[in-house]
Design a protein around this motif. Structure first.
Motif, short mmCIF file in Angstrom:
data_model
loop_
_atom_site.label_atom_id
_atom_site.label_comp_id
_atom_site.label_asym_id
_atom_site.label_seq_id
_atom_site.Cartn_x
_atom_site.Cartn_y
_atom_site.Cartn_z
N ALA A 1 0.82 -1.22 0.00
CA ALA A 1 0.00 0.00 0.00
C ALA A 1 0.85 1.27 0.00
O ALA A 1 0.52 2.25 -0.67
CB ALA A 1 -0.94 -0.02 1.21
N TRP A 2 1.93 1.26 0.77
CA TRP A 2 2.79 2.44 0.85
C TRP A 2 3.34 2.81 -0.53
O TRP A 2 3.40 3.99 -0.90
CB TRP A 2 3.91 2.14 1.85
N ASP B 1 -5.53 -1.20 2.19
CA ASP B 1 -5.49 -0.86 3.62
C ASP B 1 -6.48 0.26 3.88
O ASP B 1 -6.14 1.45 3.82
CB ASP B 1 -4.07 -0.44 4.01
N TYR C 1 -5.50 3.30 6.02
CA TYR C 1 -4.30 4.05 5.65
C TYR C 1 -4.67 5.54 5.61
O TYR C 1 -5.03 6.10 4.59
CB TYR C 1 -3.82 3.55 4.29
#
Length: 623
Positions: free
Chosen positions: A568-569, A598, A601
């Motif tokens: 996700a990052w 996520d 997030y």
């Protein structure tokens, strides 16, 4: 004149072939003449369709035959393929499968030996005589010194030759090891690498080993024991040198090399007695990696092949009779799984767990190692079962608690992980790692203030542990103590130069201090160590994005996502680079994907609101 006669025969044959056998002996008399015949018209002209073949133990003299590559080719004499050996045997009337199999085993498919046994016309396996003595005689036929001949035979025992190994192999038999080593390196069947270590060619070594093994099993065992002790001393010297990670020696190639040789020689000396120790070391090798397990398995396989006794030998005349079958079955069971890169070590651990020779201590270690391999494959729930089985065998096994703790932590079950670490601290009160893992658990929970004292305690207990220093550096960076963080990470990498995780974390610290070149150098090294680690490519994307290189950054994020689409990052970082490149819709799509992966997030949600008209300004994504 030979050339005149060849010219006379040339019109009657499509090809003329001249063979010069045993050229290592005849070349002093023939080589200059042959060179002149091939390269000048001093003796007349050689018919154009003539092929000249020299067969010998050494290549042509490069000083004389410089430039011969235009008309000459080296063709090394290799063992027959199995099909070629079978064809030759069939041509001699040897077709019964048990007989053929025994000939193939004893000859190693060496052409001269296959031919020798085929000529004897064996009709049953018992008729197949061991050709080892014949082979050895051919290899050493031009050496008149009996002491050198005996020493050459003795020196076949080590897989790698140097002066110390020669001294152990020969048993101080009145031969100077330095002089003998120099002589052996001139022999065509000995090959030397750039580090001063030599090896016998496998085709030559195999019959020499069989001859030594069958002629004197007791002498065989004592020589291998001496060789094992040589490598044990070398391993011990490395341990005394203070390795940075003494509890994980199989991770260190310099330590592994003598340990593998030691295990090989102990198996050759006394297979049954050595097998429990070898199984336990196999567990440790598998714990590290499949490639490391292959080194261990190669030693086991070589020992199984090299200790095979004469057909029909028994305990009355052969102390090793009956001991090699368990070794052979182990080697056979391990080699197939080790062809699988990802799961090879896991499958070999299952083989080891099925061996009766593995004691309870080894079984506990094997369950924990199997759990670790499952963990690394992402099979976390299965890994829990392995560590529970280890604790069922030994409730006070600290590594079972360790395995449960790190696996629970990876599952996000932080409180359960902390409970297992408390149990580990009770059974290993003087160990630093329970405190380190508590600190690391609090760090991953986003509670750096609680992580710091545990990590400092672990560091005080074991100042040379790089894992602790890596976690300390990351926690201090999160707390804004950037210079201290850099010092901790520097020390961690000094202690463990291949610590890829610390390299990626130091890259982030260096970038925050404006050292972009240093950050990229750390990431280059980390990628070399772990080319399939998506996090390294993601970190590189961040460094490039923060320095305004958005095209390159987007490519690095894409590479990270190719390795791990659920990262996700990286989707968040990629979104900012795409936005900077004017690709607003693509940036929103990337943020949507990050939030799909996520939903919690928060940073990605904030950036989406900002791009669509509300929210804060851009900030680096948080992993």
């Amino acid at each position: 004149m030979l050339l005149d006669e060849l010219a006379g025969a040339a019109d009657a044959a499509p090809w003329l072939v001249l063979f010069f056998d045993t050229y290592e002996r005849t070349s002093p008399f023939l080589d200059r003449w042959l060179h002149d015949v091939m390269t000048t018209d001093r003796y007349g002209e050689l018919p154009a369709h003539t092929v000249v073949v020299t067969a010998g133990q050494r290549p042509l003299d490069p000083a004389r035959w410089e430039g011969a590559a235009d008309f000459a080719a080296d063709l090394p004499l290799r063992p027959f393929t199995e099909a070629e050996a079978r064809d030759l045997l069939a041509a001699k009337g040897v077709t019964e499968e048990p007989v053929v199999a025994e000939v193939l085993r004893l000859t190693g498919r060496l052409p001269v030996l296959v031919s020798t046994l085929a000529e004897s016309g064996p009709t049953a396996p018992g008729d197949v005589g061991d050709p080892s003595a014949t082979a050895v005689e051919r290899f050493l036929k031009w050496e008149p010194d009996p002491a050198r001949r005996a020493a050459a035979l003795a020196c076949a025992l080590p897989r790698r030759l140097d002066e110390e190994a020669i001294r152990a192999a020969t048993g101080e038999g009145g031969v100077d090891p330095a002089e003998l080593f120099a002589w052996l390196r001139t022999m065509p069947f000995v090959r030397t690498d750039g580090k001063g270590t030599a090896r016998y060619h496998g085709v030559v070594r195999a019959p020499m080993l069989r001859l030594r093994r069958n002629a004197s099993p007791e002498s065989w065992s004592s020589a291998h024991t001496r060789l094992a002790e040589v490598y044990e001393r070398r391993r011990g010297a490395l341990e005394e040198g203070g390795p940075a990670r003494p509890d994980r020696p199989w991770t260190r190639p310099a330590w592994r090399a003598p340990r593998v040789e030691e295990l090989y020689h102990r198996l050759c000396a006394r297979p049954r007695a050595a097998l429990p120790e070898v199984l336990r070391e196999g567990v440790e090798a598998c714990r590290v990696a499949t490639a490391v397990a292959r080194e261990w398995a190669r030693a086991v396989t070589d020992a199984a092949e090299d200790t095979a006794g004469a057909e029909g030998s028994d305990a009355a005349t052969d102390p090793l009779a009956g001991e090699t079958e368990p070794l052979k079955s182990l080697a056979t069971a391990c080699l197939g799984p080790l062809a699988l890169e990802r799961e090879g070590a896991l499958l070999v651990l299952e083989v080891l767990l099925g061996r009766a020779e593995l004691d309870d201590e080894g079984r506990v270690a094997a369950y924990n190692a199997h759990g670790l391999r499952l963990f690394l494959l992402g099979r976390l729930r299965e890994a829990l079962g392995d560590h529970e089985r280890a604790l069922a065998l030994d409730p006070r096994d600290p590594w079972g608690h360790h395995g449960l703790a790190v696996t629970r932590r990876a599952l996000g079950e932080y409180e359960a992980a902390l409970g297992h670490l408390a149990d580990a601290a009770e059974v290993a009160p003087d160990a630093a790692w329970p405190a380190r893992e508590r600190g690391e658990t609090y760090r991953r929970m986003g509670r750096p203030d609680e992580a710091l004292p545990w990590l400092e305690r672990a560091h005080a207990l074991d100042p040379a542990e790089p894992l602790t220093l890596g976690s300390l550096g990351q926690v201090k960076f999160t707390l804004g103590r950037v210079r201290e963080a850099l010092a901790d990470l520097d020390r961690a990498i000094t202690l463990w130069p291949d610590y890829a995780w610390a390299l990626t974390r130091r890259a982030r610290v260096r970038q925050s201090l404006g050292d972009t070149a240093g950050a990229l150098a750390d990431l280059d090294r980390a990628q070399d160590l772990a080319p399939d680690a998506a996090g390294t490519r993601g970190e590189r994307g961040d460094v490039l994005r923060l320095t305004g290189h958005h095209e390159e950054a987007a490519a690095e994020y894409a590479a990270a996502l190719a390795l791990d689409p659920g990262y996700a990052w990286a989707w968040g970082g990629k979104a900012l680079s795409l936005e900077a490149l004017g690709r607003r819709d693509d940036a929103l799509t990337a943020l949507d994907e990050a939030l799909r992966i996520d939903p919690g997030y928060g940073w990605a949600s904030e950036q989406r609101q900002r791009i669509t008209g509300t929210g804060a300004g851009p900030a680096p994504p948080c992993g």
